[in-house]
Enzyme design. Structure first.
Site, PDB file in Angstrom:
ATOM      1  N   ARG A  75      10.414   6.680 131.173  1.00  0.00           N
ATOM      2  CA  ARG A  75      11.554   5.884 131.595  1.00  0.00           C
ATOM      3  C   ARG A  75      11.231   4.968 132.777  1.00  0.00           C
ATOM      4  NH1 ARG A  75      16.559   7.153 129.785  1.00  0.00           N
ATOM      5  NH2 ARG A  75      16.797   9.388 129.675  1.00  0.00           N
ATOM      6  N   GLU A  87      23.481  -2.572 127.867  1.00  0.00           N
ATOM      7  CA  GLU A  87      22.792  -1.542 127.080  1.00  0.00           C
ATOM      8  C   GLU A  87      21.274  -1.789 127.122  1.00  0.00           C
ATOM      9  OE1 GLU A  87      22.444   1.215 126.034  1.00  0.00           O
ATOM     10  OE2 GLU A  87      23.240   1.594 124.044  1.00  0.00           O
ATOM     11  N   ASP A  88      20.496  -0.732 126.917  1.00  0.00           N
ATOM     12  CA  ASP A  88      19.040  -0.901 126.890  1.00  0.00           C
ATOM     13  C   ASP A  88      18.568  -1.444 125.546  1.00  0.00           C
ATOM     14  OD1 ASP A  88      19.635   1.438 125.495  1.00  0.00           O
ATOM     15  OD2 ASP A  88      18.414   2.756 126.751  1.00  0.00           O
ATOM     16  N   PHE A 125       9.447   2.289 117.840  1.00  0.00           N
ATOM     17  CA  PHE A 125      10.011   3.143 118.881  1.00  0.00           C
ATOM     18  C   PHE A 125       9.385   2.727 120.211  1.00  0.00           C
ATOM     19  CE2 PHE A 125      10.801   6.721 121.590  1.00  0.00           C
ATOM     20  CZ  PHE A 125      12.116   7.044 121.275  1.00  0.00           C
ATOM     21  N   VAL A 126      10.237   2.251 121.117  1.00  0.00           N
ATOM     22  CA  VAL A 126       9.729   1.732 122.391  1.00  0.00           C
ATOM     23  C   VAL A 126      10.172   2.602 123.568  1.00  0.00           C
ATOM     24  CG1 VAL A 126       9.418  -0.681 121.697  1.00  0.00           C
ATOM     25  CG2 VAL A 126      11.667   0.084 122.450  1.00  0.00           C
ATOM     26  N   ASP A 149      13.301   6.238 127.256  1.00  0.00           N
ATOM     27  CA  ASP A 149      12.481   7.450 127.376  1.00  0.00           C
ATOM     28  C   ASP A 149      12.089   8.013 126.022  1.00  0.00           C
ATOM     29  OD1 ASP A 149      15.075   8.437 126.611  1.00  0.00           O
ATOM     30  OD2 ASP A 149      14.419  10.411 127.280  1.00  0.00           O
ATOM     31  N   GLY A 189      19.433   4.972 130.257  1.00  0.00           N
ATOM     32  CA  GLY A 189      18.518   3.929 129.812  1.00  0.00           C
ATOM     33  C   GLY A 189      18.770   2.541 130.365  1.00  0.00           C
ATOM     34  N   ASP A 195      20.140  -0.396 118.179  1.00  0.00           N
ATOM     35  CA  ASP A 195      19.390  -0.010 116.980  1.00  0.00           C
ATOM     36  C   ASP A 195      20.355   0.008 115.795  1.00  0.00           C
ATOM     37  OD1 ASP A 195      17.629   1.071 115.170  1.00  0.00           O
ATOM     38  OD2 ASP A 195      17.354   2.974 116.183  1.00  0.00           O
ATOM     39  N   LYS A 222      16.906  -4.354 117.922  1.00  0.00           N
ATOM     40  CA  LYS A 222      15.935  -4.182 116.833  1.00  0.00           C
ATOM     41  C   LYS A 222      16.346  -4.996 115.615  1.00  0.00           C
ATOM     42  CE  LYS A 222      14.193   0.385 117.961  1.00  0.00           C
ATOM     43  NZ  LYS A 222      13.990   1.767 117.511  1.00  0.00           N
TER      44      LYS A 222
HETATM   45  P1  5GP Z   1      22.080   2.976 118.345  1.00  0.00           P
HETATM   46  O1  5GP Z   1      23.320   3.754 118.637  1.00  0.00           O
HETATM   47  O2  5GP Z   1      22.296   1.456 118.361  1.00  0.00           O
HETATM   48  O3  5GP Z   1      21.392   3.423 117.095  1.00  0.00           O
HETATM   49  O4  5GP Z   1      21.007   3.279 119.456  1.00  0.00           O
HETATM   50  C1  5GP Z   1      21.290   3.185 120.775  1.00  0.00           C
HETATM   51  C2  5GP Z   1      20.546   4.247 121.561  1.00  0.00           C
HETATM   52  O5  5GP Z   1      19.497   4.910 120.826  1.00  0.00           O
HETATM   53  C3  5GP Z   1      19.872   3.567 122.720  1.00  0.00           C
HETATM   54  O6  5GP Z   1      20.732   3.468 123.827  1.00  0.00           O
HETATM   55  C4  5GP Z   1      18.695   4.494 122.961  1.00  0.00           C
HETATM   56  O7  5GP Z   1      19.111   5.560 123.779  1.00  0.00           O
HETATM   57  C5  5GP Z   1      18.342   5.066 121.604  1.00  0.00           C
HETATM   58  N1  5GP Z   1      17.233   4.308 120.983  1.00  0.00           N
HETATM   59  C6  5GP Z   1      17.276   3.523 119.900  1.00  0.00           C
HETATM   60  N2  5GP Z   1      16.079   2.990 119.633  1.00  0.00           N
HETATM   61  C7  5GP Z   1      15.237   3.457 120.585  1.00  0.00           C
HETATM   62  C8  5GP Z   1      13.828   3.243 120.858  1.00  0.00           C
HETATM   63  O8  5GP Z   1      13.099   2.504 120.186  1.00  0.00           O
HETATM   64  N3  5GP Z   1      13.333   3.894 121.946  1.00  0.00           N
HETATM   65  C9  5GP Z   1      14.080   4.713 122.741  1.00  0.00           C
HETATM   66  N4  5GP Z   1      13.470   5.287 123.759  1.00  0.00           N
HETATM   67  N5  5GP Z   1      15.394   4.930 122.505  1.00  0.00           N
HETATM   68  C10 5GP Z   1      15.969   4.301 121.444  1.00  0.00           C
END
Ligand code: 5GP
Length: 183
Positions: free
Chosen positions: A166, A100-101, A153-154, A160, A42, A104, A132
């Site tokens: 992606r 990081e992308d 959800f983006v 992706d 990502g 969340d 977020k």
């Molecule tokens: P976290 O571990 O902070 O919950 O989430 C990190 C990972 O969850 C991101 O690197 C991504 O892969 C996935 N993710 C979280 N939110 C989204 C979203 O809105 N869209 C997509 N495509 N992936 C997400």
């Protein structure tokens, strides 16, 4: 019915923000050889945007590498993150910026930062394209943030849904036909 993708952040805004972030990082990072470490897949387009916009004077010394992790958020509320590909470069003594992308729950970065701290970098910072506005499972420091978004959800610009979207060069909200939330 096909899912609908609703543009949220256009390519020009992402490029502009990436340029501003690259300049800020270059100024604030004292090192002559900063090391960007992106999370596959990502963060790859965003990391490359940062590299492209890095000030010319520092570009020769800028290094980048990638890791790959798998997250499991099953029955355990804390979740678990497994490193499936480590960096090639040794992080010891380096000024490392994790790229990081999206942040969340904070679970992924929480684990990655813990792993990286054990490798004794000189400094460790975090740069994320998106963050977020949600209550996080783990509060993680995001030193450089591109855009704060609502709990949607983006997809696009590296993000992706089941491997698709992606390669879009903008960020969009994914709306499933039956109003279901993507998992
Ligand atoms: P976290 O571990 O902070 O919950 O989430 C990190 C990972 O969850 C991101 O690197 C991504 O892969 C996935 N993710 C979280 N939110 C989204 C979203 O809105 N869209 C997509 N495509 N992936 C997400």
């Amino acid at each position: 019915m096909e899912p609908r993708i609703v543009p949220l952040i256009v390519r020009e805004s992402i490029e502009e923000r990436a340029a501003a972030m690259a300049h800020a990082m270059a100024v604030e990072c004292a090192s002559e050889r900063p090391l960007l470490v992106g999370l596959l897949n990502g963060a790859a387009p965003f990391l490359m945007a940062l590299v492209r916009h890095w000030p010319a004077a520092g570009q020769a010394g800028l290094e980048y590498d990638f890791i790959d992790v798998k997250s499991y958020v099953g029955t355990q509320s804390s979740g678990h993150v497994e490193l499936v590909k480590d960096t090639r470069v040794d992080l010891a003594g380096r000024d490392v910026i994790v790229v990081e992308d999206i942040v969340d729950t904070g679970l992924t970065l929480h684990h990655v930062l813990a792993l990286f701290k054990d490798k004794n970098p000189k400094s460790l910072k975090v740069c994320s394209l998106l963050k977020k506005r949600v209550e996080r499972l783990h509060e993680v420091p995001v030193d450089y943030c591109g855009f704060e978004i609502d709990d949607l959800f983006v997809v696009g610009f590296g993000l992706d849904f089941d491997g698709i979207y992606r390669s879009l060069n903008y960020i969009a909200v994914l709306e499933l036909p039956d109003g279901k939330e993507p998992e």
